[in-house]
Every structure is written in C-alpha cells, then in structure tokens.
Design a protein around this motif. Structure first.
Motif, PDB file in Angstrom:
ATOM      1  N   ILE A  80      38.327  53.240  35.413  1.00  0.00           N
ATOM      2  CA  ILE A  80      37.354  53.766  36.370  1.00  0.00           C
ATOM      3  C   ILE A  80      36.351  52.684  36.756  1.00  0.00           C
ATOM      4  CG2 ILE A  80      35.500  55.431  36.722  1.00  0.00           C
ATOM      5  CD1 ILE A  80      38.320  56.604  36.834  1.00  0.00           C
ATOM      6  N   GLU A  81      35.900  51.880  35.771  1.00  0.00           N
ATOM      7  CA  GLU A  81      34.966  50.784  36.080  1.00  0.00           C
ATOM      8  C   GLU A  81      35.611  49.780  37.035  1.00  0.00           C
ATOM      9  OE1 GLU A  81      32.346  50.601  31.936  1.00  0.00           O
ATOM     10  OE2 GLU A  81      34.252  49.544  32.072  1.00  0.00           O
ATOM     11  N   ALA A  82      36.885  49.453  36.788  1.00  0.00           N
ATOM     12  CA  ALA A  82      37.587  48.507  37.655  1.00  0.00           C
ATOM     13  C   ALA A  82      37.729  49.072  39.067  1.00  0.00           C
ATOM     14  CB  ALA A  82      38.964  48.181  37.073  1.00  0.00           C
ATOM     15  N   VAL A  83      38.056  50.360  39.165  1.00  0.00           N
ATOM     16  CA  VAL A  83      38.177  51.011  40.468  1.00  0.00           C
ATOM     17  C   VAL A  83      36.856  50.932  41.223  1.00  0.00           C
ATOM     18  CG1 VAL A  83      38.406  53.264  41.603  1.00  0.00           C
ATOM     19  CG2 VAL A  83      40.067  52.572  39.872  1.00  0.00           C
ATOM     20  N   GLU A  84      35.752  51.295  40.561  1.00  0.00           N
ATOM     21  CA  GLU A  84      34.444  51.296  41.213  1.00  0.00           C
ATOM     22  C   GLU A  84      34.066  49.895  41.677  1.00  0.00           C
ATOM     23  OE1 GLU A  84      31.726  53.070  38.475  1.00  0.00           O
ATOM     24  OE2 GLU A  84      32.342  55.125  38.966  1.00  0.00           O
ATOM     25  N   LEU A  85      34.327  48.879  40.833  1.00  0.00           N
ATOM     26  CA  LEU A  85      33.971  47.510  41.193  1.00  0.00           C
ATOM     27  C   LEU A  85      34.797  47.023  42.374  1.00  0.00           C
ATOM     28  CD1 LEU A  85      32.386  44.953  40.688  1.00  0.00           C
ATOM     29  CD2 LEU A  85      34.026  44.334  38.891  1.00  0.00           C
ATOM     30  N   LYS A 108      38.181  38.891  43.225  1.00  0.00           N
ATOM     31  CA  LYS A 108      39.153  39.973  43.442  1.00  0.00           C
ATOM     32  C   LYS A 108      40.509  39.624  42.836  1.00  0.00           C
ATOM     33  CE  LYS A 108      39.517  41.646  47.575  1.00  0.00           C
ATOM     34  NZ  LYS A 108      39.582  41.628  49.053  1.00  0.00           N
ATOM     35  N   ARG A 109      40.937  38.373  42.994  1.00  0.00           N
ATOM     36  CA  ARG A 109      42.234  37.963  42.438  1.00  0.00           C
ATOM     37  C   ARG A 109      42.238  38.096  40.916  1.00  0.00           C
ATOM     38  NH1 ARG A 109      41.977  33.868  46.431  1.00  0.00           N
ATOM     39  NH2 ARG A 109      41.181  32.367  44.905  1.00  0.00           N
ATOM     40  N   GLN A 110      41.137  37.655  40.285  1.00  0.00           N
ATOM     41  CA  GLN A 110      41.066  37.741  38.825  1.00  0.00           C
ATOM     42  C   GLN A 110      41.035  39.187  38.352  1.00  0.00           C
ATOM     43  OE1 GLN A 110      38.267  34.911  36.858  1.00  0.00           O
ATOM     44  NE2 GLN A 110      37.905  34.128  38.921  1.00  0.00           N
ATOM     45  N   LEU A 111      40.283  40.015  39.070  1.00  0.00           N
ATOM     46  CA  LEU A 111      40.182  41.412  38.676  1.00  0.00           C
ATOM     47  C   LEU A 111      41.521  42.122  38.861  1.00  0.00           C
ATOM     48  CD1 LEU A 111      38.382  43.662  37.666  1.00  0.00           C
ATOM     49  CD2 LEU A 111      37.606  44.052  40.002  1.00  0.00           C
ATOM     50  N   GLU A 112      42.183  41.854  39.971  1.00  0.00           N
ATOM     51  CA  GLU A 112      43.490  42.470  40.218  1.00  0.00           C
ATOM     52  C   GLU A 112      44.509  42.015  39.188  1.00  0.00           C
ATOM     53  OE1 GLU A 112      44.304  41.376  44.223  1.00  0.00           O
ATOM     54  OE2 GLU A 112      43.048  42.966  45.092  1.00  0.00           O
ATOM     55  N   ALA A 113      44.414  40.744  38.784  1.00  0.00           N
ATOM     56  CA  ALA A 113      45.358  40.213  37.802  1.00  0.00           C
ATOM     57  C   ALA A 113      45.180  40.874  36.439  1.00  0.00           C
ATOM     58  CB  ALA A 113      45.187  38.698  37.673  1.00  0.00           C
ATOM     59  N   SER A 114      43.983  41.401  36.171  1.00  0.00           N
ATOM     60  CA  SER A 114      43.725  42.031  34.876  1.00  0.00           C
ATOM     61  C   SER A 114      44.294  43.448  34.803  1.00  0.00           C
ATOM     62  CB  SER A 114      42.215  42.078  34.602  1.00  0.00           C
ATOM     63  OG  SER A 114      41.577  43.026  35.450  1.00  0.00           O
ATOM     64  N   LEU A 115      44.729  43.996  35.962  1.00  0.00           N
ATOM     65  CA  LEU A 115      45.258  45.354  35.996  1.00  0.00           C
ATOM     66  C   LEU A 115      46.782  45.340  35.948  1.00  0.00           C
ATOM     67  CD1 LEU A 115      43.038  46.853  38.859  1.00  0.00           C
ATOM     68  CD2 LEU A 115      42.671  47.065  36.402  1.00  0.00           C
ATOM     69  N   SER A 116      47.344  46.390  35.422  1.00  0.00           N
ATOM     70  CA  SER A 116      48.798  46.532  35.428  1.00  0.00           C
ATOM     71  C   SER A 116      49.264  46.779  36.864  1.00  0.00           C
ATOM     72  CB  SER A 116      49.214  47.702  34.539  1.00  0.00           C
ATOM     73  OG  SER A 116      48.788  48.933  35.111  1.00  0.00           O
ATOM     74  N   PRO A 117      50.539  46.507  37.173  1.00  0.00           N
ATOM     75  CA  PRO A 117      51.039  46.765  38.536  1.00  0.00           C
ATOM     76  C   PRO A 117      50.803  48.206  38.985  1.00  0.00           C
ATOM     77  CG  PRO A 117      52.608  45.433  37.316  1.00  0.00           C
ATOM     78  CD  PRO A 117      51.549  45.836  36.333  1.00  0.00           C
ATOM     79  N   ASP A 118      50.971  49.161  38.071  1.00  0.00           N
ATOM     80  CA  ASP A 118      50.768  50.568  38.422  1.00  0.00           C
ATOM     81  C   ASP A 118      49.321  50.827  38.811  1.00  0.00           C
ATOM     82  OD1 ASP A 118      51.582  53.407  38.565  1.00  0.00           O
ATOM     83  OD2 ASP A 118      50.258  53.620  36.838  1.00  0.00           O
ATOM     84  N   LYS A 119      48.379  50.265  38.036  1.00  0.00           N
ATOM     85  CA  LYS A 119      46.962  50.468  38.340  1.00  0.00           C
ATOM     86  C   LYS A 119      46.573  49.759  39.637  1.00  0.00           C
ATOM     87  CE  LYS A 119      45.238  51.430  33.687  1.00  0.00           C
ATOM     88  NZ  LYS A 119      44.386  50.989  32.569  1.00  0.00           N
ATOM     89  N   ARG A 120      47.176  48.591  39.893  1.00  0.00           N
ATOM     90  CA  ARG A 120      46.884  47.895  41.153  1.00  0.00           C
ATOM     91  C   ARG A 120      47.311  48.747  42.344  1.00  0.00           C
ATOM     92  NH1 ARG A 120      48.425  43.066  38.426  1.00  0.00           N
ATOM     93  NH2 ARG A 120      50.518  43.075  39.341  1.00  0.00           N
TER      94      ARG A 120
END
Length: 242
Positions: A80-85, A108-120
């Motif tokens: 949820i924190e990642a989504v909000e950010l 944004k690239r770093q944050l997206e890289a920290s998420l799983s493909p499904d979450k992205r």
C-alpha cells in the motif's frame, strides 16, 4: 483466501509499526493488531525470515523494532505504501511541477524494480484509473473543504479493492442523499478530487466531489471495472466546466 489477505495486511502494518523509532513490546503489538502475542511472535519471525532486520531488546521494558541502520538504501515499503508513493509521483509528473522532479525517473525505476511483476501490473492498473484534469476554477475552489480522514481512508480502500461504498452525499444545493456507489476512477481538478462512479440509486454513471461525501460505509460488494469511455460524457463536462 480471506485469512491469507488478512495476514498479509497485518504483516504490512506490522512492518510499518516496527519502522518507528520507539520500541514496541510484543504485548503492545498484539493489542494494536487485535491478535495473540503468540501470533505476533510468529509474524515477527516471518518478517525476519523475509530479510527484515528486526532488533530485540530483552531487558526490562524492552521491545522490538527494525534495525535503525536499515536506512534509505534498503527501503521496506508495504504494498500500500508503494502504491501511494508511485501514484503520488505519477500525479506530480502529470501536473508538470517544475521543482524537485529532476530524479523522478530514476526513483520510479528503482521503486518499480523493488516490486514483483504482479504488483507492478496492479500498480500500473491503478495509475490508469487516476485522471488528472485542469486546475479548478476560482468559483469551484471557493466552496472547497478538506475531506474527512475516515472518508478518505474508506474511499481509498473501496477504490483499491474495487468494492462499492454506501455514502451520505451533500449536493451543491445542500440536499443530502444516501447512495451506493462503485468508485471506478478518481479525477483531480486541483485541488478538488472527484469520484467517477456507477450510482446504484440512479442506475447510471455519476460524479461525486470527495469533499461533499459526509460519511462512508464499506461493503464487500465487488465490482468489475468499467471502461473509461462509460464516463466520457462526464469527463467532457468536467473539461469544459473545470
């Protein structure tokens, strides 16, 4: 599945609680999360197994927290924190803010890289449901008030989880009606937020100003996302009226 989702949410909240500066005892955490101390102990061990460095002070009055040295280089955001950010960054980018966005693409690239493909994929889908329009006119801004915090939280939950909400809504002329709405899209005509929703009372698409929603009640009634074209007439009206 419900129990699994509940535990995932509790783990995300627990991880956030443990990132605070002060120590929390397992008893305090158990009360805060409404579970037993044994359950909290298992959750803390699970977070450790996932690589979260949790310190424990076993002395009198001791507690647990995430290692203070685990800093910005190892952000451990909940989903949820990642989504909000990411949504906040997308809004800032679409509004064309000229300041403090120099490194936005890299962040944004770093944050997206920290998420799983499904979450992205989920985050990308959510961002496509947030629409940025023009700045609201002076007349519209004149009646703006802050949205109640509880309303904000429940509205966000219904939007993220695609569940309908029962609301008490005050119209422009002051009339209050009860509605059940499906929050499909959010529209920002800064600083005014609108919900583009399917309104069960009118059996039609409607728009609701967030600051005129007096109260909300969450439901478990899930809805299938409608295409943006379903709200095209409303969007055209907002574009002309602002």
């Amino acid at each position: 599945m419900t129990n699994t989702n509940t535990r995932i949410k509790r783990l995300e909240k627990l991880a956030a609680d443990l990132k605070q500066d002060h120590l929390c005892t397992q008893k305090e955490l158990a009360i805060l999360h409404g579970v037993s101390e044994r359950t909290i102990a298992r959750d803390i061990q699970l977070l450790r197994d996932q690589g979260v460095p949790i310190d424990a002070d076993r002395g009198r009055g001791g507690g647990v927290r995430v290692d203070r040295n685990w800093g910005v280089g190892r952000l451990n955001l909940s989903y949820i924190e990642a989504v909000e950010l990411m949504i906040s960054m997308a809004i800032a980018e679409q509004m064309g803010s000229p300041l403090f966005l120099t490194n936005l693409a890299a962040i944004k690239r770093q944050l997206e890289a920290s998420l799983s493909p499904d979450k992205r994929r989920k985050v990308s889908g959510l961002k496509s449901r947030i629409l940025i329009g023009e700045t609201a006119s002076t007349d519209v801004q004149g009646g703006f008030t802050m949205t109640d915090l509880t309303v904000q939280q429940q509205l966000q939950q219904g939007f993220l989880e695609r569940t309908s909400l029962r609301i008490n809504y005050r119209s422009e002329n002051g009339d209050v009606t009860q509605r059940e709405i499906e929050p499909h899209y959010l529209l920002l005509n800064y600083p005014i937020w609108y919900v583009l929703a399917y309104d069960h009372l009118r059996d039609a698409p409607r728009t609701f100003r967030c600051d005129r929603i007096l109260s909300t009640t969450s439901t478990t009634n899930q809805f299938k996302l409608l295409d943006k074209t379903y709200f095209q007439q409303i969007l055209e009206w907002h574009k002309s009226a602002k």
